[in-house]
Design a protein around this motif. Structure first.
Motif, PDB file in Angstrom:
ATOM      1  N   PRO A 181      -8.910   7.117  -7.469  1.00  0.00           N
ATOM      2  CA  PRO A 181      -8.506   7.941  -6.146  1.00  0.00           C
ATOM      3  C   PRO A 181      -8.146   9.246  -6.642  1.00  0.00           C
ATOM      4  N   THR A 182      -7.859   9.667  -7.704  1.00  0.00           N
ATOM      5  CA  THR A 182      -7.215  10.927  -7.934  1.00  0.00           C
ATOM      6  C   THR A 182      -8.375  11.996  -8.436  1.00  0.00           C
ATOM      7  N   LYS A 183      -9.680  11.389  -8.475  1.00  0.00           N
ATOM      8  CA  LYS A 183     -10.825  12.242  -8.835  1.00  0.00           C
ATOM      9  C   LYS A 183     -11.802  12.722  -7.727  1.00  0.00           C
ATOM     10  N   GLU A 184     -12.117  13.894  -7.650  1.00  0.00           N
ATOM     11  CA  GLU A 184     -12.913  14.344  -6.620  1.00  0.00           C
ATOM     12  C   GLU A 184     -14.365  14.363  -6.964  1.00  0.00           C
ATOM     13  N   GLN A 189     -11.953  16.156   4.864  1.00  0.00           N
ATOM     14  CA  GLN A 189     -10.699  15.653   4.839  1.00  0.00           C
ATOM     15  C   GLN A 189     -10.714  14.360   4.409  1.00  0.00           C
ATOM     16  N   SER A 190      -9.971  13.813   3.660  1.00  0.00           N
ATOM     17  CA  SER A 190      -9.469  12.475   3.106  1.00  0.00           C
ATOM     18  C   SER A 190      -8.398  11.934   3.050  1.00  0.00           C
ATOM     19  N   HIS A 191      -7.901  10.824   3.364  1.00  0.00           N
ATOM     20  CA  HIS A 191      -6.412  10.218   3.247  1.00  0.00           C
ATOM     21  C   HIS A 191      -6.768   8.788   2.306  1.00  0.00           C
ATOM     22  N   ILE A 192      -6.043   8.706   1.464  1.00  0.00           N
ATOM     23  CA  ILE A 192      -6.181   7.488   0.696  1.00  0.00           C
ATOM     24  C   ILE A 192      -4.845   6.833   0.305  1.00  0.00           C
ATOM     25  N   LYS A 193      -4.953   5.589   0.388  1.00  0.00           N
ATOM     26  CA  LYS A 193      -3.774   4.758   0.009  1.00  0.00           C
ATOM     27  C   LYS A 193      -4.346   3.748  -0.956  1.00  0.00           C
ATOM     28  N   MET A 194      -3.133   3.395  -1.843  1.00  0.00           N
ATOM     29  CA  MET A 194      -3.587   2.525  -3.223  1.00  0.00           C
ATOM     30  C   MET A 194      -2.618   1.293  -3.153  1.00  0.00           C
ATOM     31  N   ARG A 195      -3.147   0.186  -3.842  1.00  0.00           N
ATOM     32  CA  ARG A 195      -2.165  -1.136  -4.209  1.00  0.00           C
ATOM     33  C   ARG A 195      -2.766  -1.611  -5.357  1.00  0.00           C
ATOM     34  N   GLY A 196      -2.104  -1.531  -6.475  1.00  0.00           N
ATOM     35  CA  GLY A 196      -2.615  -2.012  -7.801  1.00  0.00           C
ATOM     36  C   GLY A 196      -3.852  -1.108  -8.052  1.00  0.00           C
ATOM     37  N   ASN A 197      -5.078  -1.587  -8.353  1.00  0.00           N
ATOM     38  CA  ASN A 197      -6.064  -0.898  -8.625  1.00  0.00           C
ATOM     39  C   ASN A 197      -7.201  -0.638  -7.451  1.00  0.00           C
ATOM     40  N   MET A 198      -6.798  -1.196  -6.158  1.00  0.00           N
ATOM     41  CA  MET A 198      -7.573  -1.114  -5.141  1.00  0.00           C
ATOM     42  C   MET A 198      -6.855   0.213  -4.436  1.00  0.00           C
ATOM     43  N   SER A 199      -7.973   0.978  -3.758  1.00  0.00           N
ATOM     44  CA  SER A 199      -7.850   2.232  -2.918  1.00  0.00           C
ATOM     45  C   SER A 199      -8.587   2.106  -1.787  1.00  0.00           C
ATOM     46  N   ILE A 200      -8.091   2.086  -0.839  1.00  0.00           N
ATOM     47  CA  ILE A 200      -8.752   2.302   0.471  1.00  0.00           C
ATOM     48  C   ILE A 200      -8.849   3.741   1.143  1.00  0.00           C
ATOM     49  N   ILE A 201     -10.017   4.406   1.356  1.00  0.00           N
ATOM     50  CA  ILE A 201     -10.437   5.771   1.705  1.00  0.00           C
ATOM     51  C   ILE A 201     -10.722   5.938   3.332  1.00  0.00           C
ATOM     52  N   ASN A 202     -10.004   6.922   3.601  1.00  0.00           N
ATOM     53  CA  ASN A 202     -10.451   7.529   5.042  1.00  0.00           C
ATOM     54  C   ASN A 202     -11.009   8.783   4.868  1.00  0.00           C
ATOM     55  N   TRP A 245       0.807  -1.373   0.099  1.00  0.00           N
ATOM     56  CA  TRP A 245      -0.006  -0.004  -0.036  1.00  0.00           C
ATOM     57  C   TRP A 245       0.818   1.125   0.051  1.00  0.00           C
ATOM     58  N   SER A 246       0.459   2.202  -0.800  1.00  0.00           N
ATOM     59  CA  SER A 246       1.243   3.430  -0.779  1.00  0.00           C
ATOM     60  C   SER A 246       0.376   4.584  -0.934  1.00  0.00           C
ATOM     61  N   ASP A 247       0.900   5.703  -0.589  1.00  0.00           N
ATOM     62  CA  ASP A 247       0.392   7.057  -0.744  1.00  0.00           C
ATOM     63  C   ASP A 247       0.309   7.714  -2.281  1.00  0.00           C
ATOM     64  N   SER A 248       1.097   7.061  -2.940  1.00  0.00           N
ATOM     65  CA  SER A 248       1.458   7.349  -4.239  1.00  0.00           C
ATOM     66  C   SER A 248       0.157   6.960  -5.148  1.00  0.00           C
ATOM     67  N   LEU A 249      -0.812   7.996  -5.661  1.00  0.00           N
ATOM     68  CA  LEU A 249      -2.000   7.671  -6.182  1.00  0.00           C
ATOM     69  C   LEU A 249      -1.843   7.487  -7.749  1.00  0.00           C
ATOM     70  N   GLN A 250      -2.456   6.536  -8.317  1.00  0.00           N
ATOM     71  CA  GLN A 250      -2.502   6.429  -9.831  1.00  0.00           C
ATOM     72  C   GLN A 250      -3.877   6.761 -10.314  1.00  0.00           C
ATOM     73  N   ASP A 251      -4.096   7.319 -11.599  1.00  0.00           N
ATOM     74  CA  ASP A 251      -5.591   7.513 -12.192  1.00  0.00           C
ATOM     75  C   ASP A 251      -6.026   6.068 -12.562  1.00  0.00           C
ATOM     76  N   LEU A 252      -7.325   6.078 -12.479  1.00  0.00           N
ATOM     77  CA  LEU A 252      -7.746   4.584 -12.728  1.00  0.00           C
ATOM     78  C   LEU A 252      -9.066   4.554 -13.560  1.00  0.00           C
ATOM     79  N   SER A 253      -9.445   3.773 -14.424  1.00  0.00           N
ATOM     80  CA  SER A 253     -10.237   3.874 -15.342  1.00  0.00           C
ATOM     81  C   SER A 253     -10.929   2.493 -15.500  1.00  0.00           C
ATOM     82  N   VAL A 254     -12.374   2.332 -15.391  1.00  0.00           N
ATOM     83  CA  VAL A 254     -13.091   1.146 -15.322  1.00  0.00           C
ATOM     84  C   VAL A 254     -13.349   0.878 -16.593  1.00  0.00           C
TER      85      VAL A 254
END
Length: 518
Positions: free
Chosen positions: A415-418, A386-399, A87-96
């Motif tokens: 996770p990059t879209k608001e 306020q939110s905090h997000i971590k990402m692993r692969g295509n999976m994001s966990i959002i607080n 899991w990383s704080d580095s977020l990547q754009d994702l498209s389904v």
């Protein structure tokens, strides 16, 4: 002031445009009411805080505080732990990927189609005729064993339809006893009471069966009396309607007491229920159409092995797999509650081309594989939105914080879209797009539940198979109304849900005057 109003309106329009293709309707049943506001987005409040599911343990709190103090700045050392887990704080754009299916009714109904025509998409004459055959078989066997019944004659197809109509009318008039129709009280209905005597109705009620005898092959032990009907209903749901990309897995609200339901919370209602079964559904979140149902009998051995599972997340995970078994390869998006949400399930679904967005709870969810730093509440004051997000692969966990901590797990939204949550009093609250999507779709299902509960068949049989049968008949009628609203017939005569129910009752009783009460 005017500028603030225009800004709020533009934000709402932008939020709505993101889900324009889903055609989320504010008015589920074509009736006005307090729950049919112009805003399709619910207000996430502290009352539904996912942290409310957490049982506070002082030792856990002290351990969390110690970890926070030893970590220095929030996320520094815990980020290293998350990195070890991927899991990383580095977020990547994702498209389904695009949804691989069309959605809507599969057949065009004529403008002259009646309520009965829509109902018989799910419960056709051959299914009702089978009820006639099985009821007569059961009555014959019963009388061979316990003695002849002088007042009994074999039931006919017309009588069975009338029988279904009488019981269905309890959902329209909201009376708990179907026998009230023949009484002189408030719920009496002389217009339909004349179609069949009370004595004849009670005879049919006594012997009514969908499956009279257990098959030699065995089958589902607890539901064998209605399993063929359930299978037929499932096939009819699938063949009559294709859901939109966004769908919800949940337990629908089952209303048994119209007075009690208005004075209690959902949690109090569920505690009050002593049913021997639980019902789960997969529901289209743009129309409310229930696409699939799954009935789990409590404390009854079954071939699927669910009775052996004491861990609720594990049980609910298997229920989710049963409900989604026909979605592989379509790129559907499934919204789930805390009891279903888990990393392992979402990853398994992703391999099948099913994407997910679910609310997390540290008590109700299976949190295996998730970074612990995201599951611990910080003591530092947080700003609303306020939110905090971590990402692993295509999976994001959002607080995400809004009068409490809310946690989400998703691989369906970038996770990059608001996004934004619109509240009438507080204005807009910023949030990740996944949170906005969850709020939008779940709010629609909540509205559906509120209105659906009003039309639940209130007849209360003692036997579990009969309870399940009338519940699924209620679902079929609601689905029939949804198809009616999407057809040309609705543009000819715009019946409300209550009027549609009245019309169906009169058509089942074969009454000449089928116009609803105004």
């Amino acid at each position: 002031m005017a500028e603030c109003g225009r800004r709020g309106l533009s934000l709402l329009e932008e939020a709505r445009s993101r889900y324009e293709s889903l055609q989320i309707s504010d008015d589920v049943f074509g009736e006005s009411g307090d729950d049919s506001s112009e805003n399709p987005f619910y207000s996430t409040t502290g009352d539904s805080n996912s942290d409310n599911y957490t049982e506070t343990n002082p030792d856990d709190a002290r351990a969390g505080k110690a970890r926070s103090q030893s970590c220095g700045p929030p996320g520094s050392v815990s980020n290293g732990q998350a990195q070890e887990e991927g899991w990383s704080d580095s977020l990547q754009d994702l498209s389904v990927p695009h949804y691989q299916d069309t959605h809507g009714p599969t057949q065009k109904m004529p403008a002259t189609a009646t309520a009965m025509d829509f109902f018989q998409l799910f419960v056709p004459d051959n299914v009702i005729q089978n009820m006639v055959t099985q009821t007569n078989m059961y009555a014959k066997k019963y009388q061979e064993r316990f003695g002849s019944d002088e007042g009994w004659t074999n039931v006919t197809l017309a009588e069975m339809k009338a029988f279904l109509g009488y019981v269905t009318s309890t959902g329209v008039n909201r009376c708990e006893s179907v026998l009230s129709i023949w009484s002189s009280g408030f719920f009496s209905n002389r217009s339909i009471a004349l179609k069949m005597s009370q004595a004849r109705f009670e005879k049919i009620l006594k012997y009514f069966h969908v499956v009279a005898f257990r098959s030699s092959q065995g089958g589902s032990q607890g539901l064998y009396k209605i399993q063929p009907f359930l299978d037929s209903l499932q096939q009819s749901f699938a063949s009559s309607f294709r859901p939109s990309q966004a769908q919800v897995l949940h337990e629908p609200l089952i209303d048994e007491d119209p007075v009690f339901i208005t004075t209690c919370t959902e949690r109090e209602l569920r505690k009050r229920k002593k049913r021997k079964f639980s019902l789960w559904v997969r529901q289209c979140s743009s129309t409310g159409f229930i696409c699939q149902i799954y009935v789990h009998l409590k404390e009854v051995p079954g071939p699927d092995g669910l009775d052996t599972l004491k861990n609720k997340p594990q049980l609910h995970s298997l229920v989710a797999k049963q409900l989604c078994q026909n979605l592989a390869g379509r790129n559907a998006i499934i919204f789930t509650g805390p009891s279903i949400t888990s990393l392992n399930l979402f990853q398994e679904f992703e391999k099948q081309g099913i994407y997910c967005c679910g609310l997390l709870s540290t008590r109700k969810s299976d949190c295996t594989g998730l970074p612990q730093s995201m599951l611990i509440n910080t003591e530092a004051p947080q700003q609303r939105g306020q939110s905090h997000i971590k990402m692993r692969g295509n999976m994001s966990i959002i607080n995400w914080y809004n009068k409490g901590n809310f946690r989400f797990l998703t691989n369906a939204y970038s996770p990059t879209k608001e996004g934004v949550i619109i509240k009438r009093k507080s204005g807009e609250i910023p949030c990740p797009l996944a949170v906005e999507a969850f709020a939008a779709h779940l709010s629609y299902i909540c509205k559906y539940d509120d209105k659906y509960s009003k039309y639940f068949i209130f007849h209360k049989p003692n036997k579990t198979w009969q309870q399940v049968f009338w519940l699924t008949i209620s679902i079929a009628i609601n689905d029939a109304y949804i198809l009616y609203k999407m057809s040309d017939a609705y543009h000819v005569k715009r019946y409300s849900r209550a009027q549609f129910g009245e019309r169906l009752v009169k058509e089942l009783l074969d009454m000449d005057d089928c116009s609803p009460t105004q």
